[in-house]
Design a protein around this motif. Sequence first.
Motif, short mmCIF file in Angstrom:
data_model
loop_
_atom_site.label_atom_id
_atom_site.label_comp_id
_atom_site.label_asym_id
_atom_site.label_seq_id
_atom_site.Cartn_x
_atom_site.Cartn_y
_atom_site.Cartn_z
N ASN A 1 86.87 -49.77 -19.21
CA ASN A 1 86.81 -50.98 -18.38
C ASN A 1 87.32 -50.69 -16.97
OD1 ASN A 1 85.89 -52.58 -20.53
ND2 ASN A 1 87.98 -52.95 -21.22
N PRO A 2 86.75 -51.31 -15.94
CA PRO A 2 87.25 -51.11 -14.58
C PRO A 2 88.72 -51.53 -14.47
CG PRO A 2 85.13 -52.24 -14.55
CD PRO A 2 85.58 -52.22 -15.97
N VAL A 3 89.45 -50.80 -13.65
CA VAL A 3 90.87 -51.05 -13.32
C VAL A 3 91.71 -51.51 -14.51
CG1 VAL A 3 90.44 -51.39 -10.88
CG2 VAL A 3 90.40 -53.38 -12.33
N TRP A 4 91.54 -50.84 -15.63
CA TRP A 4 92.37 -51.11 -16.80
C TRP A 4 93.82 -50.68 -16.56
CZ3 TRP A 4 94.50 -46.56 -18.38
CH2 TRP A 4 93.83 -45.39 -18.00
N TRP A 5 94.04 -49.88 -15.51
CA TRP A 5 95.37 -49.32 -15.24
C TRP A 5 96.19 -50.21 -14.30
CZ3 TRP A 5 90.72 -47.42 -13.51
CH2 TRP A 5 90.48 -47.49 -12.14
N ARG B 1 89.01 -65.19 -5.97
CA ARG B 1 90.09 -65.22 -6.95
C ARG B 1 90.45 -63.79 -7.36
NH1 ARG B 1 93.20 -69.17 -7.61
NH2 ARG B 1 92.94 -69.78 -9.78
N VAL B 2 91.75 -63.53 -7.47
CA VAL B 2 92.26 -62.21 -7.83
C VAL B 2 93.39 -62.37 -8.83
CG1 VAL B 2 91.63 -61.12 -5.63
CG2 VAL B 2 93.88 -62.21 -5.87
N ASN B 3 93.73 -61.27 -9.49
CA ASN B 3 94.87 -61.28 -10.40
C ASN B 3 95.50 -59.90 -10.39
OD1 ASN B 3 96.54 -61.16 -12.86
ND2 ASN B 3 95.61 -63.14 -13.36
N ALA B 4 96.81 -59.85 -10.19
CA ALA B 4 97.50 -58.57 -10.09
C ALA B 4 97.56 -57.83 -11.42
CB ALA B 4 98.91 -58.76 -9.53
N ARG B 5 97.10 -58.41 -12.49
CA ARG B 5 97.01 -57.63 -13.72
C ARG B 5 96.01 -56.48 -13.53
NH1 ARG B 5 94.33 -62.44 -15.89
NH2 ARG B 5 92.07 -62.10 -15.91
N HIS B 6 95.15 -56.60 -12.53
CA HIS B 6 94.21 -55.53 -12.19
C HIS B 6 94.75 -54.62 -11.10
CE1 HIS B 6 91.56 -57.72 -14.76
NE2 HIS B 6 91.55 -58.76 -13.97
N GLY B 7 96.03 -54.76 -10.78
CA GLY B 7 96.68 -53.86 -9.85
C GLY B 7 96.90 -54.48 -8.48
N LEU B 8 98.12 -54.33 -7.98
CA LEU B 8 98.42 -54.82 -6.63
C LEU B 8 97.63 -54.07 -5.57
CD1 LEU B 8 102.26 -55.26 -7.08
CD2 LEU B 8 100.67 -57.08 -6.44
N THR B 9 97.25 -52.82 -5.86
CA THR B 9 96.42 -52.09 -4.92
C THR B 9 95.08 -52.78 -4.73
OG1 THR B 9 97.48 -49.96 -5.35
CG2 THR B 9 95.22 -49.90 -4.51
N ALA B 10 94.46 -53.23 -5.82
CA ALA B 10 93.18 -53.94 -5.72
C ALA B 10 93.35 -55.25 -4.96
CB ALA B 10 92.62 -54.20 -7.11
N VAL B 11 94.40 -56.00 -5.26
CA VAL B 11 94.64 -57.27 -4.58
C VAL B 11 94.82 -57.04 -3.08
CG1 VAL B 11 96.25 -59.21 -4.33
CG2 VAL B 11 95.63 -58.39 -6.62
N ASN B 12 95.60 -56.03 -2.73
CA ASN B 12 95.87 -55.75 -1.33
C ASN B 12 94.61 -55.31 -0.59
OD1 ASN B 12 97.81 -55.55 0.81
ND2 ASN B 12 97.79 -53.33 0.60
N ARG B 13 93.81 -54.46 -1.21
CA ARG B 13 92.56 -54.02 -0.58
C ARG B 13 91.61 -55.19 -0.37
NH1 ARG B 13 90.97 -48.41 -3.82
NH2 ARG B 13 92.65 -47.11 -2.97
N LEU B 14 91.46 -56.02 -1.37
CA LEU B 14 90.56 -57.17 -1.26
C LEU B 14 91.07 -58.16 -0.22
CD1 LEU B 14 89.71 -57.67 -5.04
CD2 LEU B 14 88.11 -56.98 -3.24
N ALA B 15 92.39 -58.30 -0.12
CA ALA B 15 92.95 -59.20 0.89
C ALA B 15 92.61 -58.72 2.30
CB ALA B 15 94.46 -59.32 0.71
#
Length: 335
Positions: free
Chosen positions: A63-67, A232-246
């Motif tokens: 699954n994508p960004v399972w980590w 919509r975002v959720n940090a369960r998929h990583g703060l790196t992903a949230v920060n990049r999307l922001a």
Amino acid sequence: MPVQVIKVVTDEGVEGVCTVGDWRYTELNWQQIATLRELAVGEDPLDRDRLWSKLSAASRFLNPVWWGGFDNCLWDIAGKVAGLPVAELLGGARKSGSAYYNTAGATVEALIRDGEEGLAAGFTTLKDHLAFSFQENIRAFGLFRDAFGDEIGLMHDAALTSYNFDEALEVGKALEAAGFIWFEEPIDDRLHAENKRLCELLDIPIAGAETLMHDPVLGEFWLRSGATDVLRVNARHGLTAVNRLAHIASELGANVEPNSYGPLFGLAHAHVVCGIENVDWFETAPPADGAAMGIEIGLLNPVVPKNGTVTYPATPGLGAEWDWKQFEKKRIAVL
């Protein structure tokens, strides 16, 4: 419900700790854990981008960004090494952030009573999850506005409905007339063309792509292509992903907004809403008993909004405080 807590330890003994998910999606399987150990051990914990890229490349059949939980531990470590809260690493936009209250109830009357309880607790913005027909929901919007007044912010989340395009368009126009803040998940997120058309036809912001949060690449595409106004975002998929999307959303003049209570029983999302400029809201639920769930396994400082606001611990990293004796009492396995 089992909750996995992941701990990452550096050679220098700095520990990063986070829940694997939020109140849902809380477990890594044996294959993912083995992959993490094989690919991450020996790497620089402060080089999050390299680790993200490496894990992404190795996840063709996972699954994508399972980590995401592992990534959050790296942010916790980075904050502790720098001596800064994660919110400041994310940008330090504000010391406290606004939270909205999710109303609950089986009838409009019950929802209004619950909304009044939320207002009495200090919240000034309410979000419904109406599950009636689109005609009944439209009537309810007017009743909510009459009951709560013009000064209270209102949002509609259609996740529990099944509007078709024409119904969603009519609902959106009714929400505009009632002065709602946003219209969330109006139709199936995967209907890209239809979501894009709704964004074009309605003035009220569409908050969407929540069911695509597990794949940041899809979220970015929906945002760039105009199929959602608020991502919509959720940090369960990583703060790196949230920060990049922001950052991407900021370039487009848009917001990202965290979904649900989030990892580490609200702490990760408290850092997000306070750290990132183009985030306006902290969602207090689900689950309604999130703080109690954290306390049960030994977390001493889960996020509890006060007067409709949240803040983050001033200590370095994510700032989680643990009663490890209580944690050991509740722990059932080590993987």
